[in-house]
Enzyme design. Structure first.
Site, PDB file in Angstrom:
ATOM      1  N   CYS A   1       4.646  13.914  12.271  1.00 15.67           N
ATOM      2  CA  CYS A   1       4.018  14.210  10.978  1.00 15.67           C
ATOM      3  C   CYS A   1       4.052  15.703  10.680  1.00 15.67           C
ATOM      4  O   CYS A   1       4.278  16.115   9.536  1.00 15.67           O
ATOM      5  CB  CYS A   1       2.583  13.699  10.961  1.00 15.67           C
ATOM      6  SG  CYS A   1       2.451  11.891  10.894  1.00 15.67           S
TER       7      CYS A   1
ATOM      8  N   ASP B   1     -19.092  10.043  -1.528  1.00 15.78           N
ATOM      9  CA  ASP B   1     -17.895  10.319  -0.739  1.00 15.78           C
ATOM     10  C   ASP B   1     -17.266   8.981  -0.361  1.00 15.78           C
ATOM     11  O   ASP B   1     -17.806   8.237   0.462  1.00 15.78           O
ATOM     12  CB  ASP B   1     -18.261  11.121   0.513  1.00 15.78           C
ATOM     13  CG  ASP B   1     -17.036  11.566   1.306  1.00 15.78           C
ATOM     14  OD1 ASP B   1     -15.920  11.144   0.970  1.00 15.78           O
ATOM     15  OD2 ASP B   1     -17.215  12.333   2.271  1.00 15.78           O
TER      16      ASP B   1
ATOM     17  N   SER C   1     -15.354   2.241   9.307  1.00 16.98           N
ATOM     18  CA  SER C   1     -15.347   2.420  10.754  1.00 16.98           C
ATOM     19  C   SER C   1     -16.769   2.392  11.293  1.00 16.98           C
ATOM     20  O   SER C   1     -17.588   3.246  10.957  1.00 16.98           O
ATOM     21  CB  SER C   1     -14.678   3.755  11.125  1.00 16.98           C
ATOM     22  OG  SER C   1     -14.935   4.081  12.481  1.00 16.98           O
TER      23      SER C   1
ATOM     24  N   VAL D   1     -24.013  12.889  -4.910  1.00 14.77           N
ATOM     25  CA  VAL D   1     -22.568  12.911  -4.679  1.00 14.77           C
ATOM     26  C   VAL D   1     -22.152  11.693  -3.862  1.00 14.77           C
ATOM     27  O   VAL D   1     -22.811  11.331  -2.886  1.00 14.77           O
ATOM     28  CB  VAL D   1     -22.159  14.205  -3.937  1.00 14.77           C
ATOM     29  CG1 VAL D   1     -20.649  14.241  -3.714  1.00 14.77           C
ATOM     30  CG2 VAL D   1     -22.617  15.439  -4.712  1.00 14.77           C
TER      31      VAL D   1
END
Length: 387
Positions: free
Chosen positions: A357, A176, A202, A174
């Site tokens: 938000c 990501d 990051s 998988v």
């Protein structure tokens, strides 16, 4: 006897301030917001220049005035919900915002060089800071609150929902894209027996996840998604597409297409906007997510055209309101630990970010979508996961 130039200048300034004040008051009246009122969502002015800053610079001026301490509101989330329910943001379009909009539409603000800016400015604030605000797995995306009472439960629900939508099976490989602190990858590896590769921009995130999960079959890479070439059985991208930018939507989909096995599934989890013609919010762009750009359904459809079949689309944007309020509660509880390091202006900035938000999601001004995509269509049809 004629008045002095200084007196006339003072009179003109007072008249202008009064005019700005009256204009803003009229607009706020339509949103049931009172200036210096006594309700939780009413705005309290600490300085007379706030209406002028709001009208001349839109949310950039309003947000900077709040950061400066020029105004307050007991419940910022409710203030913004009222403001956006009344669509007042559509009425304030100063020239500098038009230029900001054109810049976002015409320029590629998310080139491979510029893409690293958001990691350095936002995600590299410090792992201790985010650990104090988020859940135990450091999941920095919308939780799924059905049958959940806590942030921890809501984030676990969301991670399991993604795994089930992707129909994960032991031994699958998988990818990501934008893995953050590895919450999805670690959950999928622990509960579904898969191997995962994650990419992030990051350095703080990459260092944290490598130390946190040394015994799981996880490969974390500090790299731009556009450099990916390998094949995977499944692909997930959870809360990263907001940083891709409209000039790169198609490139992102092409990367996902070339990296996905022919019979694979791709889940895209992203915040979205209701219209393709809007521009990124200038305050969010300057202080929180530089070069961010929320996609619309139409823009996503254009990007996926002839590459993917849309098997499923699920909107649970209202859950982001509750998620942001939980983050805000954690942030305020933890703030004394960070106040000396970050300062009161950052405190007000971060509160404004989280609560504005939350109000935007409450007003349904922005959405949260999970798309499930396949390359050629699932034979016999995709079986939608029971929510």
């Amino acid at each position: 006897m004629s008045s002095s130039p200084m007196y006339e200048e003072k009179q003109n300034t007072e008249l202008n301030e009064s005019s700005f004040h009256n204009t803003v008051k009229t607009m706020f009246d339509r949103a049931d917001i009172q200036i210096n009122g006594d309700r939780p969502w009413d705005i309290q002015l600490n300085h007379p220049g706030v209406p002028e800053r709001a009208l001349s610079k839109g949310n950039l001026g309003l947000g900077e005035a709040y950061m400066d301490g020029d105004w307050d509101c007991p419940h910022l989330d409710e203030f913004f919900c009222h403001l956006l329910d009344a669509r007042l943001d559509k009425e304030v379009q100063p020239l500098r915002l038009v230029i900001h909009s054109l810049r976002a539409r015409l320029l590629n603000l998310q080139t491979m060089k510029r893409a690293w800016q958001v990691g350095e400015q936002h995600y590299d604030l410090g792992n201790d800071f985010y650990a104090a605000m988020l859940d135990e797995r450091m999941t920095y995306t919308c939780g799924y609150w059905k049958d959940a009472e806590t942030l921890e439960q809501a984030q676990t629900n969301k991670l399991d929902l993604i795994c089930r939508k992707l129909q994960l099976e032991p031994g699958m490989r998988v990818l990501d894209i934008g893995c953050g602190w590895g919450s999805f990858m670690s959950y999928a590896a622990e509960h579904y027996g898969v191997e995962c590769v994650g990419v992030t921009i990051s350095s703080e995130q990459a260092a944290w996840v490598k130390a946190r999960y040394p015994d799981l079959p996880l490969d974390f890479r500090l790299m731009d998604y556009r450099d990916l070439e390998e094949k995977f059985d499944r692909i997930a991208s959870v809360g990263m597409f907001e940083h891709v930018g409209r000039k790169n939507h198609r490139i992102f989909m092409e990367v996902a297409h070339r990296c996905l096995e022919d019979n694979g599934l791709f889940l895209l989890h992203t915040i979205g906007k209701n219209t393709r013609k809007s521009a990124p919010d200038p305050w969010i762009d300057k202080y929180i997510f530089p070069n961010g750009d929320l996609p619309s359904i139409g823009q996503l459809g254009d990007a996926a055209d002839e590459l993917f079949v849309v098997e499923d689309m699920h909107n649970f944007g209202a859950d982001y309101d509750r998620t942001l309020m939980a983050w805000h509660e954690n942030f305020e509880k933890a703030w004394p630990r960070f106040s000396n390091q970050l300062g009161e202006r950052f405190h007000r900035m971060w509160r404004y970010y989280l609560l504005s938000c939350a109000g935007a999601f409450r007003a349904r001004d922005i959405q949260l979508w999970q798309w499930v995509l396949s390359k050629e269509g699932v034979s016999g049809g995709y079986q939608r996961v029971s929510e």
